[in-house]
Design a protein around this motif. Structure first.
Motif, PDB file in Angstrom:
ATOM      1  N   ILE A 108       0.864  -1.184   0.000  1.00  0.00           N
ATOM      2  CA  ILE A 108       0.000   0.000   0.000  1.00  0.00           C
ATOM      3  C   ILE A 108       0.893   1.224   0.000  1.00  0.00           C
ATOM      4  CG2 ILE A 108      -1.953  -1.109   1.168  1.00  0.00           C
ATOM      5  CD1 ILE A 108      -1.114   0.362   3.733  1.00  0.00           C
ATOM      6  N   LEU A 109       0.360   2.332  -0.531  1.00  0.00           N
ATOM      7  CA  LEU A 109       1.068   3.608  -0.533  1.00  0.00           C
ATOM      8  C   LEU A 109       0.349   4.563   0.407  1.00  0.00           C
ATOM      9  CD1 LEU A 109       1.862   4.198  -4.326  1.00  0.00           C
ATOM     10  CD2 LEU A 109       3.350   3.241  -2.557  1.00  0.00           C
ATOM     11  N   VAL A 110       1.121   5.277   1.225  1.00  0.00           N
ATOM     12  CA  VAL A 110       0.577   6.211   2.210  1.00  0.00           C
ATOM     13  C   VAL A 110       1.135   7.605   1.941  1.00  0.00           C
ATOM     14  CG1 VAL A 110       0.418   6.773   4.659  1.00  0.00           C
ATOM     15  CG2 VAL A 110       0.326   4.384   3.923  1.00  0.00           C
ATOM     16  N   ASP A 111       0.247   8.603   1.935  1.00  0.00           N
ATOM     17  CA  ASP A 111       0.664   9.986   1.756  1.00  0.00           C
ATOM     18  C   ASP A 111       1.356  10.468   3.039  1.00  0.00           C
ATOM     19  OD1 ASP A 111       0.681  12.880   1.724  1.00  0.00           O
ATOM     20  OD2 ASP A 111      -0.721  12.780   0.047  1.00  0.00           O
ATOM     21  N   ASP A 112       2.599  10.931   2.912  1.00  0.00           N
ATOM     22  CA  ASP A 112       3.357  11.351   4.099  1.00  0.00           C
ATOM     23  C   ASP A 112       2.731  12.560   4.788  1.00  0.00           C
ATOM     24  OD1 ASP A 112       5.146   9.349   3.792  1.00  0.00           O
ATOM     25  OD2 ASP A 112       6.655  10.540   2.752  1.00  0.00           O
ATOM     26  N   ALA A 113       2.111  13.442   3.993  1.00  0.00           N
ATOM     27  CA  ALA A 113       1.575  14.679   4.570  1.00  0.00           C
ATOM     28  C   ALA A 113       0.323  14.438   5.394  1.00  0.00           C
ATOM     29  CB  ALA A 113       1.287  15.685   3.461  1.00  0.00           C
ATOM     30  N   THR A 114      -0.557  13.557   4.928  1.00  0.00           N
ATOM     31  CA  THR A 114      -1.849  13.337   5.587  1.00  0.00           C
ATOM     32  C   THR A 114      -1.937  12.005   6.313  1.00  0.00           C
ATOM     33  OG1 THR A 114      -2.815  12.343   3.594  1.00  0.00           O
ATOM     34  CG2 THR A 114      -2.977  14.746   3.820  1.00  0.00           C
ATOM     35  N   ASN A 115      -0.973  11.106   6.051  1.00  0.00           N
ATOM     36  CA  ASN A 115      -0.985   9.751   6.611  1.00  0.00           C
ATOM     37  C   ASN A 115      -2.195   8.947   6.139  1.00  0.00           C
ATOM     38  OD1 ASN A 115       0.532   7.877   8.116  1.00  0.00           O
ATOM     39  ND2 ASN A 115      -0.870   8.058   9.850  1.00  0.00           N
ATOM     40  N   GLU A 116      -2.731   9.284   4.981  1.00  0.00           N
ATOM     41  CA  GLU A 116      -3.866   8.552   4.410  1.00  0.00           C
ATOM     42  C   GLU A 116      -3.369   7.532   3.380  1.00  0.00           C
ATOM     43  OE1 GLU A 116      -6.079  12.009   2.964  1.00  0.00           O
ATOM     44  OE2 GLU A 116      -7.682  11.447   4.333  1.00  0.00           O
ATOM     45  N   THR A 117      -4.021   6.379   3.354  1.00  0.00           N
ATOM     46  CA  THR A 117      -3.707   5.381   2.335  1.00  0.00           C
ATOM     47  C   THR A 117      -4.243   5.855   0.989  1.00  0.00           C
ATOM     48  OG1 THR A 117      -3.819   3.591   3.963  1.00  0.00           O
ATOM     49  CG2 THR A 117      -4.006   2.972   1.655  1.00  0.00           C
ATOM     50  N   VAL A 118      -3.373   5.949  -0.001  1.00  0.00           N
ATOM     51  CA  VAL A 118      -3.778   6.504  -1.293  1.00  0.00           C
ATOM     52  C   VAL A 118      -3.889   5.443  -2.384  1.00  0.00           C
ATOM     53  CG1 VAL A 118      -2.848   8.804  -0.799  1.00  0.00           C
ATOM     54  CG2 VAL A 118      -1.381   7.102  -1.895  1.00  0.00           C
ATOM     55  N   ALA A 119      -3.248   4.293  -2.186  1.00  0.00           N
ATOM     56  CA  ALA A 119      -3.283   3.265  -3.233  1.00  0.00           C
ATOM     57  C   ALA A 119      -2.963   1.901  -2.640  1.00  0.00           C
ATOM     58  CB  ALA A 119      -2.290   3.598  -4.346  1.00  0.00           C
ATOM     59  N   ALA A 120      -3.476   0.866  -3.303  1.00  0.00           N
ATOM     60  CA  ALA A 120      -3.159  -0.525  -2.959  1.00  0.00           C
ATOM     61  C   ALA A 120      -2.664  -1.199  -4.215  1.00  0.00           C
ATOM     62  CB  ALA A 120      -4.379  -1.242  -2.394  1.00  0.00           C
ATOM     63  N   GLY A 121      -1.663  -2.055  -4.064  1.00  0.00           N
ATOM     64  CA  GLY A 121      -1.082  -2.629  -5.272  1.00  0.00           C
ATOM     65  C   GLY A 121      -0.687  -4.081  -5.128  1.00  0.00           C
ATOM     66  N   MET A 122      -0.556  -4.730  -6.278  1.00  0.00           N
ATOM     67  CA  MET A 122      -0.138  -6.113  -6.372  1.00  0.00           C
ATOM     68  C   MET A 122       1.093  -6.185  -7.246  1.00  0.00           C
ATOM     69  SD  MET A 122      -4.027  -6.996  -6.955  1.00  0.00           S
ATOM     70  CE  MET A 122      -4.170  -5.254  -7.318  1.00  0.00           C
TER      71      MET A 122
END
Length: 417
Positions: free
Chosen positions: A401-415
């Motif tokens: 998963i990718l997390v936005d450093d500024a907001t700490n929100e998960t922005v994407a999930a990947g395989m």
């Protein structure tokens, strides 16, 4: 007997008002899997809303906003048991802006149930959900053609929708697709076989779920142990203890196995495998244990212990099938935190290789911007190597998963491809 039952996880998906929550409510209601106090509460709410009978959708729409709007807006998990099997249901929203919730609900599912309104047939959301189920490699799909009562239980409509769905599923990696005509509101072919559709010779939905063969999605071959923390207890009997704690991601580890610590490459042998209560001869996924080694090696959180003769790829450059989950578009060459097993690193999306047109399943090569619900293949570069397998071989070490450093929100999930 129930303790030995196999657990089946299934997710529901479909467009808005296709009847997902009603279907689950009917499953729970007709299989007598609802506590009496829950039933009384739902009956009172249904009367207050002016319904003649029980509003079955209320069994899953647990949030206040959901009850007021009459829609599902979050992933609702429900558990029930029959004499033949235990079930965990993930009821996901149908609105296009909540497709990311479907990714969450389907990520651990054995079966995807995709609802189609018999009046509308296959629509864009049907294709999107089928494609996500294919990407997540859910081995079984049950296509529930719902609201057959509104098309006079027509076999012709049923066959037409089967043809529409088979046209798109032929382009996906789906091995087992089953079709069931039903009316969740009236109970046709949900728990009990319908008398209104004698032309349908298959089993109702519950019987299909109870008898479907489910194989484990855990990789039993490739031994992977992501280290979560290092244990150094300072108490009597454990002064010199140095254990590496975590959950076995896949495969089997045995006392005496020769192992390699990645990414350093140092080798050793397993001295012991411990739990809080006892010392074990072996550990396998998904057990949580502490492993000690014969040699004193510098190991920390994010490292991975693997068998020396079976190593994952250690790479800073990854090719990933990505589903963009955030309302905001991806920032060009922006840095994110990538989370992979117990390893967190900084990462950057180097390139959008292509996106998918959900309606046609064709590749789009000239659009490099990522917006919410986009599904695409990207190249990601990380600051330090990650120990990865392809998602096809190993769900745990093949997902990120990718997390936005500024907001700490998960922005994407990947395989990982």
């Amino acid at each position: 007997m129930l303790d030995n039952n196999q657990l089946l996880r299934f997710t529901t998906a479909g467009s808005v008002d296709d009847g997902k929550s009603t279907l689950i409510g009917r499953l729970l209601y007709d299989s007598k899997s609802i506590f009496e106090d829950q039933l009384v509460a739902i009956e009172n709410t249904s009367k207050r809303k002016g319904h003649d009978g029980v509003d079955l959708a209320l069994f899953t729409d647990g949030l206040r906003d959901e009850r007021e709007q009459g829609i599902t807006i979050d992933v609702a998990y429900r558990y029930f048991t029959t004499p033949k099997r235990k079930f965990i249901i993930a009821d996901t929203p149908g609105h296009i802006q909540y497709t990311r919730n479907m990714v969450t609900g389907a990520s651990t599912a054995n079966v995807a149930t995709i609802l189609i309104d018999a009046r509308h047939g296959v629509i864009e959301q049907t294709k999107r959900h089928a494609f996500i189920a294919s990407l997540l490699q859910i081995p079984h799909i049950i296509v529930c053609i719902n609201k057959m009562d509104l098309v006079d239980y027509s076999e012709e409509v049923y066959n037409k929708i089967i043809a529409q769905f088979e046209d798109i599923s032929s382009k996906m990696l789906v091995t087992d697709v089953r079709f069931i005509p039903m009316s969740a509101l009236n109970g046709d072919n949900v728990v009990n076989k319908s008398e209104n559709m004698p032309w349908y010779q298959g089993a109702p939905m519950l019987h299909t779920l109870e008898t479907m063969h489910i194989s484990s999605d855990i990789n039993k071959v490739d031994a992977r142990f992501p280290v979560q923390t290092v244990l150094r207890p300072q108490r009597e009997g454990f002064i010199d203890y140095r254990g590496y704690a975590g959950r076995v991601a896949s495969g089997i580890f045995r006392k005496g196995d020769e192992v390699t610590v990645m990414p350093s490459g140092f080798t050793s042998k397993i001295k012991s495998i411990d739990t809080l209560e006892q010392t074990l001869e072996e550990a396998y996924a998904p057990m949580s244990v502490s492993i000690t080694l014969e040699d004193d090696i510098d190991i920390s959180r994010g490292d991975m212990i693997v068998r020396s003769n079976n190593k994952p790829e250690a790479s800073q450059d990854l090719e990933v099938m990505l589903c963009w989950l955030h309302n905001d578009s991806a920032k060009p060459r922006a840095k994110y935190t990538i989370k992979h097993t117990s390893n967190d690193q900084k990462a950057m999306i180097k390139e959008v290789v292509y996106k998918f047109n959900i309606n046609t399943l064709d590749r789009i090569n000239d659009d490099k911007e990522l917006h919410m619900n986009d599904i695409c293949k990207v190249k990601i570069r990380t600051t330090k190597p990650l120990m990865v397998d392809s998602y096809r071989e190993n769900r745990t070490t093949g997902s990120i998963i990718l997390v936005d450093d500024a907001t700490n929100e998960t922005v994407a999930a990947g395989m990982i491809v």
